[in-house]
Design an enzyme around this catalytic site. Structure first.
Site, PDB file in Angstrom:
ATOM      1  N   SER A   1       0.873  -1.174  -0.056  1.00 60.31           N
ATOM      2  CA  SER A   1      -0.077  -0.042  -0.085  1.00 60.31           C
ATOM      3  C   SER A   1       0.803   1.225  -0.167  1.00 60.31           C
ATOM      4  O   SER A   1       0.334   2.354  -0.399  1.00 60.31           O
ATOM      5  CB  SER A   1      -0.928  -0.042   1.218  1.00 60.31           C
ATOM      6  OG  SER A   1      -0.374  -0.271   2.228  1.00 60.31           O
TER       7      SER A   1
ATOM      8  N   HIS B   1      -5.348  -3.888  -2.741  1.00 55.38           N
ATOM      9  CA  HIS B   1      -4.835  -2.809  -3.638  1.00 55.38           C
ATOM     10  C   HIS B   1      -4.691  -3.383  -5.060  1.00 55.38           C
ATOM     11  O   HIS B   1      -4.210  -2.776  -5.946  1.00 55.38           O
ATOM     12  CB  HIS B   1      -3.578  -2.091  -3.205  1.00 55.38           C
ATOM     13  CG  HIS B   1      -3.597  -1.165  -2.274  1.00 55.38           C
ATOM     14  ND1 HIS B   1      -4.354  -0.005  -2.554  1.00 55.38           N
ATOM     15  CD2 HIS B   1      -3.421  -1.103  -0.880  1.00 55.38           C
ATOM     16  CE1 HIS B   1      -4.347   0.911  -1.242  1.00 55.38           C
ATOM     17  NE2 HIS B   1      -3.601   0.098  -0.257  1.00 55.38           N
TER      18      HIS B   1
ATOM     19  N   LYS C   1     -12.154  -0.664  -2.123  1.00 56.90           N
ATOM     20  CA  LYS C   1     -11.219   0.218  -3.048  1.00 56.90           C
ATOM     21  C   LYS C   1     -11.829   0.133  -4.235  1.00 56.90           C
ATOM     22  O   LYS C   1     -12.678   0.777  -4.757  1.00 56.90           O
ATOM     23  CB  LYS C   1      -9.816  -0.316  -2.781  1.00 56.90           C
ATOM     24  CG  LYS C   1      -9.331   0.186  -1.488  1.00 56.90           C
ATOM     25  CD  LYS C   1      -7.897  -0.626  -0.966  1.00 56.90           C
ATOM     26  CE  LYS C   1      -7.682   0.258   0.317  1.00 56.90           C
ATOM     27  NZ  LYS C   1      -6.900  -0.696   1.240  1.00 56.90           N
TER      28      LYS C   1
END
Ligand SMILES: *Cc1c(COP(=O)(O)O)cnc(C)c1O
Length: 392
Positions: free
Chosen positions: A182, A210, A241
């Site tokens: 990240s 991610h 996300k």
């Protein structure tokens, strides 16, 4: 005593320029937000990689679910908190990630607590990459397993530790890593981890928070990026996300999922997501499955534009190919000053400082999304370069 401790520690935080503050934002589209005073910002620090939070289909799914099924789920999943669509979302997540079954948690953070706390126990050993997300670190801690931290993406260091750390009889060894890290935006070395996991008989867990919607031709994350389906025992992820909602999940063998339903306290003892959360993530997942080539191409083009633009301006960009673009500023004070200057120019681009990163490794973390226009990205590159050169 407590008051004194709090006063002292807060004073320290302020002295070091590390005080954190909250800016309440209201988004007007996927990349534009205004603060409480009405000032507008272009946002380059969100995790909304595909810009789907403002997709008409996702918003409609969320609002219709709220109107039809109520504003809250009213309880934990095993009691009254069921949302019918949750099981359908789990089936679709499992298929998308090429696994057998999935289980939803309330956040990505709780997923890591729930999986590690649920599966690892005293007598086990968890080998964890030194740059893993805080939620993995916390999951390791509450599991009470022995934790061995290996150097970032260093397979040789991991192997040395696998050889030297003894596991007690009946103990299990886990290897845990972020898929896309990240803070540096780099990708774990999955082939090396798979080889070590097989050689040493470990359970491999990859957190793809991610990575989904970001890497792999179909947007399915790390295993897909390396063309290594079925090699990861536990694939954790988030709905917050690329999937434009809130919540987390893990994909694993059906028996493991069944075990977690019975044993994972963060799953058992917390009120489940709302119908709107589940419906939004489900709609976003359908869009990703159908439109991955278009969305991923747009994200890749925008990423290249920013990486090339900043590098051409001579800024120290951490190299890579993900939309997390860290620019190393050094001292926390400098990162904060650049952040402040950019806010003045209507740009939100977060300064990441200790303890999130090591002292001296403060950075501006530029995240690119498929929702930004070329003009917005060029503007941000120019403004960041200006602020960079002005603040030394
Ligand atoms: C963001 C993130 C999480 C936490 O997910 P939330 O849904 O925000 O709680 C967990 N792991 C990694 C690697 C992340 O980047």
């Amino acid at each position: 005593m407590l008051q004194k401790r709090i006063e002292q520690e807060l004073a320290g935080v302020h002295e070091k320029g590390l005080a954190r503050r909250i800016t309440d934002l209201q988004y007007e589209d996927a990349v534009t937000a205004k603060d409480a005073a009405g000032k507008r910002y272009l946002v380059f620090s969100s995790n909304n990689y595909l810009g789907l939070t403002f997709d008409e289909r996702v918003r409609r799914a969320a609002s219709e679910a709220a109107l039809r099924c109520g504003s809250g789920s009213t309880g934990a999943r095993l009691t009254t908190g069921g949302v019918t669509e949750a099981s359908a979302l789990e089936r679709d997540l499992a298929r998308f990630k090429h696994g057998e079954a999935a289980l939803l948690f309330n956040t990505g953070y709780m997923t890591n607590l729930g999986v590690l706390y649920g599966l690892a126990r005293p007598g086990d050993v968890i080998f964890s990459d030194e740059l893993n997300h805080a939620s993995i670190i916390d999951g390791c801690r509450i599991s009470k397993a022995q934790v061995v931290v290996y150097k970032h993406k260093d397979a040789a260091d991991l192997e040395t530790k696998l050889q030297s750390v003894q596991v007690s009889p009946g103990g299990v060894r886990f290897i845990v890593t972020d898929g896309v890290f990240s803070m540096d935006g780099d990708i774990c070395d999955l082939p090396a981890l798979v080889q070590l996991k097989e050689q040493y008989g470990c359970v491999l867990m990859v957190d793809d928070a991610h990575a989904v919607g970001v890497i792999g031709a179909d947007g399915a994350g790390t295993a897909s990026y390396y063309h290594l389906p079925d090699t990861i025992d536990l694939q954790a992820g988030t709905l917050s996300k690329s999937l434009a909602s809130v919540g987390g999940y893990v994909v694993a063998r059906a028996e493991v999922i069944e075990y977690l339903k019975n044993k994972s306290r963060p799953f058992i003892f917390s009120t489940f997501l709302s119908p709107a959360d589940v419906a939004a993530a489900h709609a976003a997942l359908r869009i990703l499955e159908q439109e991955a080539p278009r969305l991923m191409a747009r994200l890749a083009r925008n990423t290249r534009l920013v990486r090339d633009g900043l590098a051409a301006a001579g800024l120290p960009v951490v190299p890579g190919n993900t939309p997390i673009v860290p620019v190393l500023a050094g001292e926390a004070g400098r990162a904060t000053a650049i952040d402040f200057k950019l806010r003045g120019a209507g740009i939100l681009l977060s300064a990441i400082r200790p303890p999130t990163v090591a002292p001296g490794a403060s950075r501006l973390r530029f995240t690119v999304t498929a929702g930004h226009t070329e003009e917005q990205l060029r503007y941000a590159v120019v403004k960041l370069t200006e602020a960079w050169n002005e603040i030394r």
